[in-house]
Structures are given as structure tokens and as C-alpha cells.
Scaffold this motif. Sequence first.
Motif, mmCIF file in Angstrom:
data_model
loop_
_atom_site.group_PDB
_atom_site.id
_atom_site.type_symbol
_atom_site.label_atom_id
_atom_site.label_comp_id
_atom_site.label_asym_id
_atom_site.label_seq_id
_atom_site.Cartn_x
_atom_site.Cartn_y
_atom_site.Cartn_z
ATOM 1 N N THR A 134 0.817 -1.218 0.000
ATOM 2 C CA THR A 134 0.000 0.000 0.000
ATOM 3 C C THR A 134 0.848 1.264 0.000
ATOM 4 N N ALA A 135 2.157 1.146 0.096
ATOM 5 C CA ALA A 135 3.000 2.335 0.246
ATOM 6 C C ALA A 135 2.794 3.331 -0.881
ATOM 7 N N ALA A 136 2.571 2.845 -2.092
ATOM 8 C CA ALA A 136 2.408 3.742 -3.232
ATOM 9 C C ALA A 136 1.016 4.366 -3.277
ATOM 10 N N ARG A 137 0.070 3.817 -2.509
ATOM 11 C CA ARG A 137 -1.312 4.299 -2.599
ATOM 12 C C ARG A 137 -1.810 4.986 -1.326
ATOM 13 N N PHE A 138 -1.029 4.950 -0.249
ATOM 14 C CA PHE A 138 -1.498 5.516 1.012
ATOM 15 C C PHE A 138 -0.422 6.408 1.610
ATOM 16 N N SER A 139 -0.826 7.604 1.951
ATOM 17 C CA SER A 139 0.068 8.515 2.652
ATOM 18 C C SER A 139 -0.723 9.239 3.724
ATOM 19 N N VAL A 140 -0.013 9.766 4.704
ATOM 20 C CA VAL A 140 -0.670 10.505 5.780
ATOM 21 C C VAL A 140 -0.034 11.887 5.885
ATOM 22 N N SER A 141 -0.814 12.814 6.418
ATOM 23 C CA SER A 141 -0.342 14.181 6.579
ATOM 24 C C SER A 141 -0.809 14.702 7.924
ATOM 25 N N CYS A 142 0.137 15.139 8.752
ATOM 26 C CA CYS A 142 -0.185 15.636 10.091
ATOM 27 C C CYS A 142 -0.512 17.132 9.973
ATOM 28 N N ILE A 143 -1.801 17.449 10.070
ATOM 29 C CA ILE A 143 -2.280 18.819 9.876
ATOM 30 C C ILE A 143 -3.265 19.163 10.979
ATOM 31 N N ASP A 144 -3.066 20.298 11.609
ATOM 32 C CA ASP A 144 -4.053 20.823 12.557
ATOM 33 C C ASP A 144 -5.077 21.614 11.760
ATOM 34 N N LEU A 145 -6.216 21.020 11.504
ATOM 35 C CA LEU A 145 -7.226 21.631 10.648
ATOM 36 C C LEU A 145 -7.867 22.862 11.278
ATOM 37 N N GLU A 146 -7.666 23.045 12.562
ATOM 38 C CA GLU A 146 -8.257 24.205 13.227
ATOM 39 C C GLU A 146 -7.316 25.410 13.212
ATOM 40 N N ASP A 147 -6.090 25.203 12.748
ATOM 41 C CA ASP A 147 -5.192 26.307 12.420
ATOM 42 C C ASP A 147 -5.349 26.513 10.918
ATOM 43 N N LEU A 148 -6.447 27.163 10.543
ATOM 44 C CA LEU A 148 -6.913 27.105 9.158
ATOM 45 C C LEU A 148 -5.922 27.666 8.141
ATOM 46 N N PRO A 149 -5.327 28.843 8.354
ATOM 47 C CA PRO A 149 -4.389 29.343 7.326
ATOM 48 C C PRO A 149 -3.238 28.375 7.053
ATOM 49 N N THR A 150 -2.682 27.800 8.122
ATOM 50 C CA THR A 150 -1.593 26.836 7.938
ATOM 51 C C THR A 150 -2.102 25.563 7.301
ATOM 52 N N ALA A 151 -3.280 25.106 7.739
ATOM 53 C CA ALA A 151 -3.851 23.873 7.204
ATOM 54 C C ALA A 151 -4.082 23.979 5.698
ATOM 55 N N LEU A 152 -4.632 25.092 5.248
ATOM 56 C CA LEU A 152 -4.938 25.244 3.827
ATOM 57 C C LEU A 152 -3.680 25.211 2.971
ATOM 58 N N SER A 153 -2.576 25.636 3.541
ATOM 59 C CA SER A 153 -1.318 25.616 2.787
ATOM 60 C C SER A 153 -0.721 24.216 2.710
ATOM 61 N N LYS A 154 -1.205 23.302 3.564
ATOM 62 C CA LYS A 154 -0.635 21.954 3.624
ATOM 63 C C LYS A 154 -1.539 20.888 3.001
ATOM 64 N N LEU A 155 -2.771 21.233 2.659
ATOM 65 C CA LEU A 155 -3.694 20.229 2.148
ATOM 66 C C LEU A 155 -3.176 19.609 0.857
ATOM 67 N N PRO A 156 -3.439 18.318 0.658
ATOM 68 C CA PRO A 156 -3.045 17.668 -0.592
ATOM 69 C C PRO A 156 -3.917 18.159 -1.747
ATOM 70 N N PRO A 157 -3.630 17.737 -2.970
ATOM 71 C CA PRO A 157 -4.460 18.147 -4.105
ATOM 72 C C PRO A 157 -5.913 17.717 -3.943
ATOM 73 N N ARG A 158 -6.793 18.372 -4.699
ATOM 74 C CA ARG A 158 -8.220 18.050 -4.636
ATOM 75 C C ARG A 158 -8.460 16.587 -5.004
ATOM 76 N N ALA A 159 -9.585 16.052 -4.523
ATOM 77 C CA ALA A 159 -9.800 14.609 -4.603
ATOM 78 C C ALA A 159 -11.178 14.274 -5.172
ATOM 79 N N ASP A 160 -11.304 13.029 -5.635
ATOM 80 C CA ASP A 160 -12.591 12.531 -6.123
ATOM 81 C C ASP A 160 -13.576 12.321 -4.979
ATOM 82 N N VAL A 161 -13.061 11.965 -3.818
ATOM 83 C CA VAL A 161 -13.895 11.832 -2.622
ATOM 84 C C VAL A 161 -13.195 12.511 -1.459
ATOM 85 N N VAL A 162 -13.945 13.353 -0.762
ATOM 86 C CA VAL A 162 -13.506 13.884 0.523
ATOM 87 C C VAL A 162 -14.418 13.257 1.574
ATOM 88 N N HIS A 163 -13.810 12.532 2.493
ATOM 89 C CA HIS A 163 -14.565 11.794 3.505
ATOM 90 C C HIS A 163 -14.275 12.366 4.883
#
Length: 249
Positions: A134-163
Motif C-alpha cells: 500500500t505504500a504507493a497508494r497511502f500517505s498521511v499528513s499531520c495537519i491541525d485543521l483548526e489552524d486554518l491558514p496553515t492547514a490550507l497551505s498543507k492540504l493535498p491536491p483536490r480529490a474525487d472523494v472527501v470523507h
Amino acid sequence: MRDAAQVTVLELNLMGGRDEDLVLAKKILEDTHYLIRQMWLCSPELRQDTSALWEVNTKSRRLWNPNPFLMSVIDTVEAKLSHQTPRRAVDVACGSGRDSVFLLERGWNVVGIDFNPHLLALATTFASRFIPDTAARFSVSCIDLEDLPTALSKLPPRADVVHVARYLHRPLLPHLRDFVLPGGFIIYHTFMEPAVGKPNKIKHLLHKGELLDNFGPSHGFTVIDYRESTLEDRRHVQFICSQKNPDAS
């Protein structure tokens, strides 16, 4: 079909050969409403001697499941995205990764986002042990989503599904709309008013119809499934699966 809001608590005893395996299993199973009564470490010899017991007069099955709402809508989502290969999903506030692993199992490429590095480590371990290669298909990103300006700069590319499951930070909601690719889907459920037990703070509880207001026709989404329901523990939950219009930006 079983209502996506129905939850049954089952009691289990765990046996494992390593501390870290037991900790990982306990976290994942408790997230899926199992109650762990006892845990034992056992020797390799004991595991070998008792391995046959797990398949006597029973059918082998996994002890974890993704959240029921995701299970109930995923076939429809995949049918509408049948032209899209590979399919990409972002699992927001993924925790220990049970929903991420479910999507990986179905062939998706997944990015798991959470603020807790320990849970992300569990998710990575869970994915690597449950699904090989799964290494090629799964990655993780440590983001504090409540620190919104920083979070938005770290988000991955847009996706087919946001869950999103059982997480709410209201200022993030409009950005989640933007995060879905045209023709893609938002699959979201979390707790709503009135408060029963925890969470009990208004910032963590949806208002009535709030997901519909944020991911409905007024924002360029077509609603596939929307419901408001009550869990067995009497907490109120809101669910939505909506498709972003293909001509939306």
C-alpha cells in the motif's frame, strides 16, 4: 438494509504476540464499537498450537468495519466514478485509519489527514499489515485543521472523494467544498443538536440541516443521500453524500 446509524457494542478478548500489535488492535476495534475486556501476550508456541481454533466451526472474517454510512454509499459513488482511474480520496480526521483502509482495500489512492501523529502512525501500520503493497497508494499528513491558514497551505491536491467522519470545524466547511473535484463527492457524517452525552459543545454539533445547507444545490452539489438519525446511545447524527456538479469550479 441495516440502518447506517445502528451501532452494536460487542465484547472481545484479545490475544497477541507483541505489545504494539495489541495496542493497534485495541484502538482499531474500540473505534468500531467493540469493548475489549482483556488482552493477553502469548508465546509463538502458544499461537501456533491454538491457531487452528480460530477456524473451527466458523467462518473467518475481519473484526473491524468502516463506518456504516460509508459502506452504504460507496457502491453508488464508485459507479458514478467508473471512468476515473485511479480514484483519489482524502480521509479528513482519519484517526487510526479504518475508513482509509476500507477505501484502500477497494483500490483507491488515499491520503489520511489528522492532527495526532500517534494515530497517523497507527493508521500507517494498520494499512501496511492489512493490505500488502500500500505504500504507493497511502500517505498521511499531520495537519491541525483548526489552524486554518496553515492547514490550507498543507492540504493535498483536490480529490474525487472527501470523507469526514465524526469531526466538525465550521470554518473548514466551505474549504471542503472547494477540496472536492468537479464530479467528485463529499461523504460526511457527524453529531448534531441536541447534545446527548459527548460531544456536548455547540462548536462540535451540527445544526439541523447544516450539512444539507453546506453541500446541497445552493453550493453546486447534487444530494445522493441525506439523513438525520439517532444512534442506539441516543446521540443525534447527520449524514450526507453529495456529488459536486461536473461543471462546478
